[in-house]
Motif scaffolding. Sequence first.
Motif, short mmCIF file in Angstrom:
data_model
loop_
_atom_site.label_atom_id
_atom_site.label_comp_id
_atom_site.label_asym_id
_atom_site.label_seq_id
_atom_site.Cartn_x
_atom_site.Cartn_y
_atom_site.Cartn_z
N LEU A 110 0.84 -1.20 0.00
CA LEU A 110 0.00 0.00 0.00
C LEU A 110 0.88 1.25 0.00
O LEU A 110 0.58 2.24 -0.67
N SER A 165 -6.41 -3.89 3.79
CA SER A 165 -6.15 -2.57 3.18
C SER A 165 -7.31 -2.13 2.30
O SER A 165 -7.46 -0.95 2.01
N LYS A 167 -9.03 -0.81 7.10
CA LYS A 167 -8.68 -0.18 5.82
C LYS A 167 -8.26 1.28 6.08
O LYS A 167 -7.22 1.74 5.58
N ALA A 201 -4.89 1.30 7.94
CA ALA A 201 -3.77 0.92 7.07
C ALA A 201 -3.41 2.09 6.16
O ALA A 201 -2.22 2.41 5.98
#
Length: 444
Positions: free
Chosen positions: A230, A350, A418, A421
Amino acid sequence: MGAATITKPHVLVVPFPAQGHINPVLAFAKRLASEGINVTFIITTKLSKFAKISDCSSITIDYISDGSEEEVKEPETIEAYRNRIKAVFSANLAEFIQRSPAKLVIYDSTMSWVLDLAHDRGLLGAPFFIMSSAVVSIFYHLKQGSLKFPYEDSPVSLPALPTLQINDLPSLSHPFMRSSQTAFKMLVAQFLNLERADWIFINTFDMLEKEVVEWMASRWPIKTVGPTFLLQQKHDKFSNHTINLFEAKHDSYKEWLDSREIGSVVYVSFGSIASLDKEQMEELALGLIKSNCYFLWVVRSSEMDKLPENFNSEKGLIVEWCNQPEVLAHPALACFLTHCGWNSILEALSYGVPLIAMQQWVDQNTNAKFIQDVWSVGVGTGVGENGIIGREEIAMCIEQVVGGERSIELKRNACKFKKLANEAVEYGGTSANNIQDFVSKLMS
Ligand code: UDX
């Protein structure tokens, strides 16, 4: 006065040659390159012959032989492989360093001998742990003897971790490892020289494993830098898994996903190593059909012949490989039935995708425990009778996550991670800050 020339520090990155080890370190290497570091990513000559490499222009990819090009007559144990890689690869790495001087070597934590090799040649050394902090800390307790091996069948209390039952502990018996003693030796070897490491990177983020990260940080100079895929994606959308050891023969699954309703598809994948029994494969296939949901199932070519004969479902699509982060980001996804590999979990969280845990070995047992009882982002199939999880159980888990009573809670929790992250890798987030701090120290 002429302008001072700034020389970019040269960093060598040495992954263990397996997909689940390469992906997180490759994303990290690319991110370092975007911070102005000159990165050489070293894979084995054998991998270079079949790996599909794309979008790696920001780093240099180089090859070193680990002696694997020669046909090995008998299937090799992981221990035999490790000994060989240690002997052949380390000699070649030493020679490489002489030819191509560098400031630091970042290496897969399972190759702890690289640290001594680096230090002996005046380079800095930093292991990269590709598993969760919880699992890394459990391996450390095994090494210290504060967790006995073979395990005793009673609940285990370890610092900064939830109470763990025997099935929640990393399983060290697997055909790939041959013997659990071999696995034990290999896993505890990661800690033999850890106190001499200049940095220690872990592919996790603080808010996911807060307590255990703090516990580890009080002992070692750890830097949480995940989810690395990410972190890299913030710079370069979907150019993550760009050294592929498997091939997505075509990408028609993208169109297939586009034509599905939002939140309607179960994605199924067991990563790059796990191999299911034929019976388990059949139960899974029938469980998916029984759930009556659409499903996208990754079945690697080596697993294909375990599918039930003439297996065909109007609602299912089987592919040999795919771009997993791209699939997980797709709005059509409802949930991910996973073997609980650490990369798969980080990728799913994520994108806020709830999980069905069907763990296979090593760290996946502990990851499954966290999915169900610590983060509450999914349900688990359990270990099944005689190790086989039946079609009913599989269908029931899917029902629970897709539209069942707990589905909203599970989705909400997955979406919370999510957000966390993404915050970790954004400018000012914990993982982004840790990288900044590391880069500025390396540059100085
Ligand atoms: C291994 C270990 O088995 C696992 O327990 C450990 O946590 C990490 O190392 P693996 O089993 O391959 O990894 O699983 P996982 O960690 O999930 O990694 C698989 C990687 O392959 C992921 O990054 C995933 O995105 C990628 N993948 C998988 C694809 O790109 N396409 C696919 O079709 C399937």
